[in-house]
Design an enzyme around this catalytic site. Structure first.
Site, short mmCIF file in Angstrom:
data_model
loop_
_atom_site.label_atom_id
_atom_site.label_comp_id
_atom_site.label_asym_id
_atom_site.label_seq_id
_atom_site.Cartn_x
_atom_site.Cartn_y
_atom_site.Cartn_z
N LYS A 1 46.73 44.39 28.59
CA LYS A 1 46.19 45.74 28.52
C LYS A 1 46.90 46.53 27.43
O LYS A 1 48.12 46.43 27.27
CB LYS A 1 46.35 46.47 29.86
CG LYS A 1 45.30 46.15 30.89
CD LYS A 1 45.46 47.03 32.11
CE LYS A 1 44.34 46.80 33.10
NZ LYS A 1 44.47 47.67 34.30
N GLU B 1 38.28 48.12 50.25
CA GLU B 1 38.07 49.34 51.02
C GLU B 1 37.79 49.06 52.49
O GLU B 1 38.26 49.79 53.38
CB GLU B 1 36.93 50.16 50.41
CG GLU B 1 37.21 50.70 49.03
CD GLU B 1 36.86 49.73 47.91
OE1 GLU B 1 37.01 50.09 46.73
OE2 GLU B 1 36.42 48.59 48.21
N ARG C 1 31.83 52.18 50.48
CA ARG C 1 31.90 50.73 50.62
C ARG C 1 32.48 50.33 51.98
O ARG C 1 32.42 49.15 52.35
CB ARG C 1 32.76 50.15 49.50
CG ARG C 1 32.35 50.61 48.11
CD ARG C 1 33.13 49.93 47.02
NE ARG C 1 32.45 48.71 46.58
CZ ARG C 1 32.91 47.90 45.64
NH1 ARG C 1 34.07 48.17 45.06
NH2 ARG C 1 32.24 46.84 45.29
#
Length: 628
Positions: A275, A361, A389
């Site tokens: 990243k 979740e 979710r």
């Protein structure tokens, strides 16, 4: 060179040796573009070579690239004819920050939430089989997104099929060790090459009549690969595993992808990237540079200004630490959103009471239920859009058992530049119908703190929903006090019209109330409603106007109308909230104005409704009826 690339077809006309120079130009373009206009940063810098290699090796858009989440798809947008529009990305009428099907034929699947790519790409691969078409379906998924159960459900299904599916695992957490880099490259080339693939398939056929020998060879192959490659798990799930490979070696990526095209069935390529690649501050701190506002590219700093007002997220984070210091039963849970939900300080001060469950979740909510069963007091810090979710777990595992779980719901309502995939427009509607729930919506920062304290003190499921971004400048009080359950507060007394405010649109409501000489009531609780206050307002006003940063359908205004209808109280009602459509990305203030929820819009719509109070009204994006 980048100026000559208007589509992937132009890219594929380049010589392979030219690709590293093109990648350097593309990374330079992203550095200048995002530092000037803002947007997702470190993740896009990390996928430059991978994106170039994918479009070079595959015949897009005929071959389907499915990006997971999509915040790493800026290089993809640049290479697919949208370079000239990148300066307006995430701005009103500009490009979306995520892949969007209506924006380009190269955006094969609209995304925003994580861990959907493998399921979607598998669906496309199966559709190709059904229709007798021949194209490749490629899912590009990050190691973070692979923590979600949905990704493994898709892998489990795909591994049992013969679909033309390639999964590219973009692993940006594992570094590439120089001492074994050459070996990894050699093994990946070997394992993806036609000779190895042919030998393996031929060997399976030759050994098919000897079960014991076949089993021995299979186990030997798996354990040999397991010693040098982390692919045994994927092989066991039915995938042919290749890698890891250096995700910043564009020429090597192209060679391997060309080899993988010749292999049948589900394949997984493990790619290692970094990243923030190419920009040292982002390499060292990719989380801070994940999503950025405009900043100085030379210094890496955002222009300093006056002391900023704390955000609601910061108010929550401070309350969580203060409450944890008072009550050792408190535990904090987040589904991979430590920084975004304001849990950094809590995780450092109370590490034994902090649980980051990854992008899971559903697990987060049921984990909270299990903790609550044993007498602890879980606080689930979660974005409104992500709580969707875990709706079944909230209803089935928490609410039915009436467990004292606090849901701190961040990013409620319109969220601005992230657009409809991240907007929290529906939580009041989907929570209000759940029995045992208490739902609160603060109008300012101090009220947010006091509501969180009130929620924690209750012995039932509770939700406190608050918006993205800064508050209105009300300093939260250090002393925490419970708010009387279901009690509203009158902020202004006026005539004829009463505005019932649910949540964060306080400044807009105050300005409109002044203009209209209206009564203004901060309702505070969506459930239970302050029924006594509503009855009082009915007796003294001709029109009740409900105001919320939530979908009108099924929201707080609907709750008021339902109560009036149930009791037979006779008054005109105007429900103001978000319309029955998705709101495109723009600044939050622009979104509110487009929905008629800024002060001018509220005044305009109230005056329009007063033209004929006893009639049905048909003003866009509102519901207005006379109840009784």
């Amino acid at each position: 060179m980048l100026d000559t690339i208007h589509s992937p077809a132009d890219l594929r006309r380049l010589e392979l040796e030219a690709l590293p120079a093109l990648c350097a130009e593309l990374r330079e373009f992203l550095l200048n573009s995002v530092s000037t206009g803002g947007g997702h940063f470190s993740s896009n810098l990390g996928t430059v070579e991978l994106t170039v290699a994918l479009h070079y090796a595959f015949d897009t858009p005929r071959d389907k690239l499915v990006w997971d989440v999509g915040h790493q798809a800026y290089p993809h947008k640049v290479l697919t004819g949208r370079r000239g529009q990148m300066s307006g990305i995430r701005q009103k009428a500009g490009l979306s920050g995520f892949p969007k099907r209506c924006e380009s034929e190269y955006d094969t699947f609209g995304v925003g939430h994580s861990s959907t790519s493998i399921s979607a790409a598998l669906g496309m691969a199966l559709a190709a089989q059904q229709k007798g078409e021949d194209f490749h379906s490629i899912a590009i998924i990050g190691d973070g997104a692979m923590t979600a159960g949905m990704a493994y459900e898709a892998l489990n299904h795909a591994g049992d099929l013969d679909a033309n599916l390639i999964v590219v695992l973009n692993d940006n957490e594992m570094s590439i060790s120089p001492n074994v880099g050459a070996l990894r490259k050699y093994l990946t080339r070997l394992l993806s090459g036609r000779m190895y693939s042919t030998m393996r398939e031929s060997g399976k056929k030759a050994l098919s009549h000897s079960k014991s020998l076949s089993k021995l060879v299979k186990l030997t192959e798996e354990h040999m690969k397991g010693m040098v490659l982390p692919g045994t798990l994927f092989e066991e799930m039915g995938f042919k595993y290749y890698g890891p490979i250096d995700g910043h070696d564009v020429e090597e990526l192209v060679h391997v992808l060309h080899n993988l095209k010749q292999i049948k069935g589900p394949r997984l390529l493990h790619v290692l990237t970094q990243k923030g690649k190419g920009y040292e501050p982002a390499e060292e701190d990719p989380c801070t540079y994940h999503g950025v506002t405009p900043f100085n590219l030379q210094t890496g700093l955002v222009a300093s200004g006056k002391k900023s007002t704390p955000s609601y997220t910061q108010v929550f984070g401070q309350w969580l630490c203060d409450m944890a210091a008072q009550d050792e039963r408190l535990v904090g849970i987040t589904p991979a959103m430590r920084e975004g939900s304001g849990l950094v300080e809590f995780s450092e001060r109370f590490p034994q009471r902090y649980f980051d469950v990854g992008i899971a979740e559903q697990h987060a909510v049921t984990l909270a239920a299990g903790l609550a069963c044993e007498g602890l007091k879980p606080v689930v810090a979660i974005y409104s859009t992500f709580l969707q979710r875990a709706y079944d777990q909230l209803l089935h595992d928490v609410a039915i058992q009436n467990l004292p779980v606090v849901f701190a719901i961040d990013r409620a309502g319109l969220v601005g530049a992230d657009g409809p995939t991240h907007s929290g427009n529906y939580d009041l509607s989907y929570l209000r119908c759940v029995p045992n729930m208490v739902i609160m919506a603060p109008a300012d920062e101090d009220e947010c703190r006091q509501m969180l304290y009130t929620a924690f003190r209750l012995d039932c499921p509770t939700a406190v929903r608050y918006p993205r971004g800064k508050g209105i400048g009300i300093e939260p009080q250090a002393v925490m006090q419970e708010i009387p359950l279901g009690k509203a507060v009158k902020l202004r007394t006026g005539h004829s019209v009463a505005i019932l405010l649910f949540g964060s649109l306080l400044l807009e409501a105050q300005a409109a109330a002044e203009e209209l000489d209206a009564t203004l009531v901060n309702m505070r609780f969506v459930k239970p409603l302050d029924q006594a206050m509503i009855r009082e307002l009915v007796q003294t006003h001709d029109l009740l106007v409900t105001l919320e940063d939530n979908a009108v359908m099924g929201g707080a205004g609907s709750a008021v109308s339902e109560y009036l209808n149930e009791t037979g109280l006779d008054v005109a009602v105007l429900n103001l909230g978000l319309p029955d459509r998705y709101i495109d990305h723009a600044q939050r203030e622009e979104q509110l104005a487009a929905c008629g929820l800024d002060a001018a819009g509220i005044v305009r719509r109230v005056r329009a409704s007063n033209v004929a109070k006893t009639q049905m009204y048909a003003v866009p994006a509102l519901s207005s009826v006379r109840v009784g």
